[in-house]
Write an enzyme that holds these catalytic residues in place. Sequence first.
Site: not given
Ligand code: ADP
Ligand code: F6P
Length: 323
Positions: A28, A107, A76, A166, A175, A133, A129, A15
């Site tokens: 950079v 994460d 993603r 209200r 999340r 979290d 993010t 995100g």
């Molecule tokens: P965030 O980094 O905000 O937690 P996501 O959980 O969507 O968002 O992870 C972002 C990207 O990181 C995923 O689309 C994927 O490409 C990669 N990723 C997430 N989890 C894993 C994992 N367990 N192993 C490898 N790549 C991962």
């Molecule tokens: O992780 C950031 C976040 O905004 C969360 O708070 C929310 O649940 C999620 O991303 C929404 O993801 P997307 O933009 O893919 O709908």
Amino acid sequence: MEQKQKTIGILTSGGDAPGMNAAVRSVVRTAINKGMRVYGVYHGYAGLIKGELFEMDMRSVSNIIHRGGTMLYTARCPEFREEAGVMKAKETCEKYGIDGMVIIGGDGSFRGAADLSRHGIPCVGLPGTIDNDIACTDYTIGYDTAMNTVVEMVDKIRDTCQSHDRCSVVEVMGRRAGYIAVNAGISCGAICIMTPEIPITVDEVIARIKESQKVGKQNFIVMVAEGVGHSVEIAEKIEKETGIESRATILGHVQRGGNPTVRDRVAASQMGYYAVQLLEKGIGNRVVGLRHDAVVDFDIQEALSMKKPFQEDLYKIANDISY
Ligand code: ADP
Ligand code: F6P
């Protein structure tokens, strides 16, 4: 023998969050000032797999420090969860002579960074993010801007909520975490804050509303973290059981945009600067964070194994002073 010029790559993943551009700018400019080459990668890990890279210079990051979103775009990328995807990404890095990567995300992105580090490409993660979290850091880039956006929106909701006597049930992002909900809740004077960490029932919310009515309270904000959800049904039940007109507002993606606040610009610049120093020393498989305003770094697996305490003290204060 002359040392090979270091080359690093940078991408944003997961995100997006306000302040990511400030982090990109810091990485950079720090790297180029150290004599490195920098490649920007579009669309997160998907772009690394596909080879969507471009060389960046000082001017590539002009006029972005104040902009929300990410100039590198994000995505993603389920393919990167597979070994084949990581191998393709490694091949891209080798093709461009990339010695290390800065990964800005949450994460999930750090799990990907650990995989890439394991395959010989040192990666340093920056916590980007709005959810705040990530356990290894007190602060994630985007959190302050998102919270201020929520407070600005809820202050507007309060105007009409008060005019109509209200109850407004407001659902916020986060999340599976309730950090935005608790901090925005205390800032907006919510009568109740519903979070995954401290489950309370709608009946308990209704009881608190009725109690507050006895001392003259006539309009109400109930803050609901999206990890609890069901804000429309909650509003309906409150109206049905109290007779107070109730409405639900799901703030959604407005929380992800906007010009980053000072806190996000400073945190992003600080952590970006530090990340390049790690890569300059050939140090990878790390996540950078902030602990008591000091920049720190942890092994990625260690960082991912940490548990973040919930702000129970803040939650209690919010409740005790809500009416
Ligand atoms: P965030 O980094 O905000 O937690 P996501 O959980 O969507 O968002 O992870 C972002 C990207 O990181 C995923 O689309 C994927 O490409 C990669 N990723 C997430 N989890 C894993 C994992 N367990 N192993 C490898 N790549 C991962
Ligand atoms: O992780 C950031 C976040 O905004 C969360 O708070 C929310 O649940 C999620 O991303 C929404 O993801 P997307 O933009 O893919 O709908």
